[in-house]
Write a protein that holds these residues in place. Structure first.
Motif, PDB file in Angstrom:
ATOM      1  N   GLU A 165      33.031  31.124   9.857  1.00 56.49           N
ATOM      2  CA  GLU A 165      33.342  32.008   8.907  1.00 56.49           C
ATOM      3  C   GLU A 165      32.305  32.380   8.179  1.00 56.49           C
ATOM      4  N   VAL A 166      31.532  31.679   7.497  1.00 55.69           N
ATOM      5  CA  VAL A 166      30.345  31.490   6.834  1.00 55.69           C
ATOM      6  C   VAL A 166      29.111  32.347   7.379  1.00 55.69           C
ATOM      7  N   ALA A 167      29.087  31.713   8.741  1.00 55.70           N
ATOM      8  CA  ALA A 167      28.055  32.371   9.623  1.00 55.70           C
ATOM      9  C   ALA A 167      28.261  33.754   9.949  1.00 55.70           C
ATOM     10  N   ALA A 168      29.511  34.059  10.344  1.00 53.68           N
ATOM     11  CA  ALA A 168      29.922  35.606  10.524  1.00 53.68           C
ATOM     12  C   ALA A 168      29.868  36.667   9.417  1.00 53.68           C
ATOM     13  N   ASN A 169      29.942  35.783   8.066  1.00 54.54           N
ATOM     14  CA  ASN A 169      29.736  36.901   6.944  1.00 54.54           C
ATOM     15  C   ASN A 169      28.189  36.993   6.836  1.00 54.54           C
ATOM     16  N   ALA A 170      27.369  35.994   7.152  1.00 55.45           N
ATOM     17  CA  ALA A 170      25.862  36.133   7.060  1.00 55.45           C
ATOM     18  C   ALA A 170      25.424  37.435   7.809  1.00 55.45           C
ATOM     19  N   GLU A 171      25.977  37.764   9.031  1.00 54.89           N
ATOM     20  CA  GLU A 171      25.596  38.592  10.032  1.00 54.89           C
ATOM     21  C   GLU A 171      26.088  40.022   9.673  1.00 54.89           C
ATOM     22  N   LEU A 172      26.711  40.176   8.415  1.00 54.23           N
ATOM     23  CA  LEU A 172      27.275  41.587   7.970  1.00 54.23           C
ATOM     24  C   LEU A 172      26.110  41.890   7.106  1.00 54.23           C
ATOM     25  N   TYR A 173      25.102  41.042   6.684  1.00 51.23           N
ATOM     26  CA  TYR A 173      23.960  41.608   5.731  1.00 51.23           C
ATOM     27  C   TYR A 173      23.449  42.856   5.900  1.00 51.23           C
ATOM     28  N   PRO A 174      23.379  43.742   5.169  1.00 55.30           N
ATOM     29  CA  PRO A 174      23.347  43.387   3.556  1.00 55.30           C
ATOM     30  C   PRO A 174      24.643  43.363   3.140  1.00 55.30           C
ATOM     31  N   LEU A 175      25.743  43.570   3.956  1.00 55.31           N
ATOM     32  CA  LEU A 175      27.335  43.527   3.224  1.00 55.31           C
ATOM     33  C   LEU A 175      27.459  42.144   3.279  1.00 55.31           C
ATOM     34  N   GLY A 176      28.648  41.734   2.739  1.00 54.35           N
ATOM     35  CA  GLY A 176      29.179  40.317   3.100  1.00 54.35           C
ATOM     36  C   GLY A 176      29.115  39.772   1.425  1.00 54.35           C
ATOM     37  N   VAL A 177      30.323  38.679   1.529  1.00 50.60           N
ATOM     38  CA  VAL A 177      30.424  37.890   0.074  1.00 50.60           C
ATOM     39  C   VAL A 177      29.495  37.040  -0.104  1.00 50.60           C
ATOM     40  N   ASP A 178      29.407  36.652  -1.327  1.00 55.37           N
ATOM     41  CA  ASP A 178      28.354  35.666  -1.981  1.00 55.37           C
ATOM     42  C   ASP A 178      29.633  34.257  -1.982  1.00 55.37           C
ATOM     43  N   LEU A 179      29.126  33.082  -1.747  1.00 58.51           N
ATOM     44  CA  LEU A 179      29.987  31.850  -1.984  1.00 58.51           C
ATOM     45  C   LEU A 179      29.343  30.821  -2.894  1.00 58.51           C
ATOM     46  N   ILE A 180      30.578  30.537  -3.744  1.00 52.81           N
ATOM     47  CA  ILE A 180      30.028  29.281  -4.620  1.00 52.81           C
ATOM     48  C   ILE A 180      30.720  28.305  -4.461  1.00 52.81           C
ATOM     49  N   LEU A 181      30.380  27.051  -3.850  1.00 57.40           N
ATOM     50  CA  LEU A 181      31.111  25.787  -3.554  1.00 57.40           C
ATOM     51  C   LEU A 181      31.246  25.010  -4.879  1.00 57.40           C
ATOM     52  N   SER A 182      32.303  24.317  -5.218  1.00 55.92           N
ATOM     53  CA  SER A 182      32.470  23.735  -6.573  1.00 55.92           C
ATOM     54  C   SER A 182      33.333  22.759  -6.431  1.00 55.92           C
ATOM     55  N   CYS A 183      33.196  21.663  -7.130  1.00 59.35           N
ATOM     56  CA  CYS A 183      33.900  20.279  -7.415  1.00 59.35           C
ATOM     57  C   CYS A 183      33.330  19.723  -8.678  1.00 59.35           C
ATOM     58  N   GLY A 184      34.233  19.421  -9.580  1.00 58.33           N
ATOM     59  CA  GLY A 184      34.038  18.761 -10.784  1.00 58.33           C
ATOM     60  C   GLY A 184      33.067  19.539 -11.542  1.00 58.33           C
ATOM     61  N   ASP A 185      32.104  19.156 -12.305  1.00 53.62           N
ATOM     62  CA  ASP A 185      31.236  20.180 -13.060  1.00 53.62           C
ATOM     63  C   ASP A 185      29.905  20.562 -12.180  1.00 53.62           C
ATOM     64  N   ALA A 186      30.002  20.515 -10.987  1.00 51.13           N
ATOM     65  CA  ALA A 186      29.105  20.833 -10.200  1.00 51.13           C
ATOM     66  C   ALA A 186      29.012  21.941  -9.012  1.00 51.13           C
ATOM     67  N   LEU A 187      28.092  22.512  -8.787  1.00 48.93           N
ATOM     68  CA  LEU A 187      28.333  23.815  -7.721  1.00 48.93           C
ATOM     69  C   LEU A 187      27.061  24.056  -6.822  1.00 48.93           C
ATOM     70  N   ILE A 188      27.281  24.536  -5.864  1.00 50.38           N
ATOM     71  CA  ILE A 188      26.242  25.014  -4.661  1.00 50.38           C
ATOM     72  C   ILE A 188      26.507  26.389  -4.364  1.00 50.38           C
ATOM     73  N   GLY A 189      25.374  27.046  -4.579  1.00 55.42           N
ATOM     74  CA  GLY A 189      25.483  28.689  -4.007  1.00 55.42           C
ATOM     75  C   GLY A 189      25.222  28.893  -2.710  1.00 55.42           C
ATOM     76  N   LEU A 190      25.850  29.835  -2.020  1.00 54.26           N
ATOM     77  CA  LEU A 190      25.715  30.185  -0.556  1.00 54.26           C
ATOM     78  C   LEU A 190      25.647  31.868  -0.608  1.00 54.26           C
ATOM     79  N   PRO A 191      24.618  32.174  -0.915  1.00 52.93           N
ATOM     80  CA  PRO A 191      24.755  33.912  -0.822  1.00 52.93           C
ATOM     81  C   PRO A 191      24.686  34.446   0.585  1.00 52.93           C
ATOM     82  N   ARG A 192      25.117  35.557   0.604  1.00 47.61           N
ATOM     83  CA  ARG A 192      25.153  36.127   2.132  1.00 47.61           C
ATOM     84  C   ARG A 192      23.843  36.300   3.104  1.00 47.61           C
ATOM     85  N   THR A 193      22.956  35.863   2.161  1.00 55.18           N
ATOM     86  CA  THR A 193      21.636  35.839   3.016  1.00 55.18           C
ATOM     87  C   THR A 193      21.163  34.328   3.515  1.00 55.18           C
TER      88      THR A 193
END
Length: 200
Positions: A165-193
């Motif tokens: 799903e994330v790979a398919a989202n990247a194929e929509l660029y410049p459209l697509g959602v940006d993702l933030i993975l979170s757990c506890g007090d930490a996070l990882i960003g996965l922008p559509r790019t």
């Protein structure tokens, strides 16, 4: 008022804490795959980890509707976000400027969220994906803007097919959602790019 009906506090120092959280979110999205920690973490309501709650408290307001799954929408998390952010809480994914999902849940798919429009790709949704952990899972390789060469991450607690799903989202660029993975007090960003390659 009974204790169970009380809404937990938000930031104790709104200016300092929101600025620090904004920097962490910005760093996560500008350097995809890096682990960022929200400083001055708050005590989140049931159903939200500290990183998710802090990010929403920093980014959301009355102009940015938030999608929550029903168990969060009807519980302390929904009440907390309505009170502290003034945001409308939605029961359908398509209209949310922000969204929170359980990474292990089968629904909703990432394709259900607003990918933006040709004239306004920046008006897409930002989806916060709550994970069981941000390390120790199956590794995937990231590449794209903000990454020198490649970078690997291995979050846990994601549904089967999530990375497709994330790979398919990247194929929509410049459209697509940006993702933030979170757990506890930490996070990882996965922008559509960000491009995703699953490890064989």
């Amino acid at each position: 008022m009974q204790t169970e009906n009380l809404i937990a506090a938000g930031f104790t120092d709104p200016v300092f804490q929101s600025q620090a959280a904004f920097r962490a979110v910005l760093a996560a999205l500008s350097e995809p795959g890096t682990l960022q920690t929200v400083s001055g973490a708050i005590l989140p309501p049931d159903g939200l980890c500290a990183a998710t709650a802090t990010a929403l408290l920093t980014l959301a307001d009355y102009e940015t509707p938030i999608f929550l799954p029903q168990q969060l929408r009807d519980g302390p998390a929904g009440a907390w976000l309505r009170f502290h952010c003034g945001a409308a809480i939605l029961d359908a994914p398509a209209g949310g400027a922000f969204a929170v999902i359980d990474g292990a849940s089968a629904a909703p798919p990432l394709a259900a969220f607003d990918p933006g429009h040709d004239q306004f790709p920046d008006r897409s949704a930002t989806v916060l994906v709550q994970c069981a952990a941000l390390t120790g899972g199956e590794s995937v390789t990231l590449s794209g803007p903000g990454i020198a060469g490649s970078r690997s991450i291995a979050p846990q607690g994601l549904r089967p097919g999530f990375w497709a799903e994330v790979a398919a989202n990247a194929e929509l660029y410049p459209l697509g959602v940006d993702l933030i993975l979170s757990c506890g007090d930490a996070l990882i960003g996965l922008p559509r790019t960000t491009q995703i390659e699953e490890t064989a």
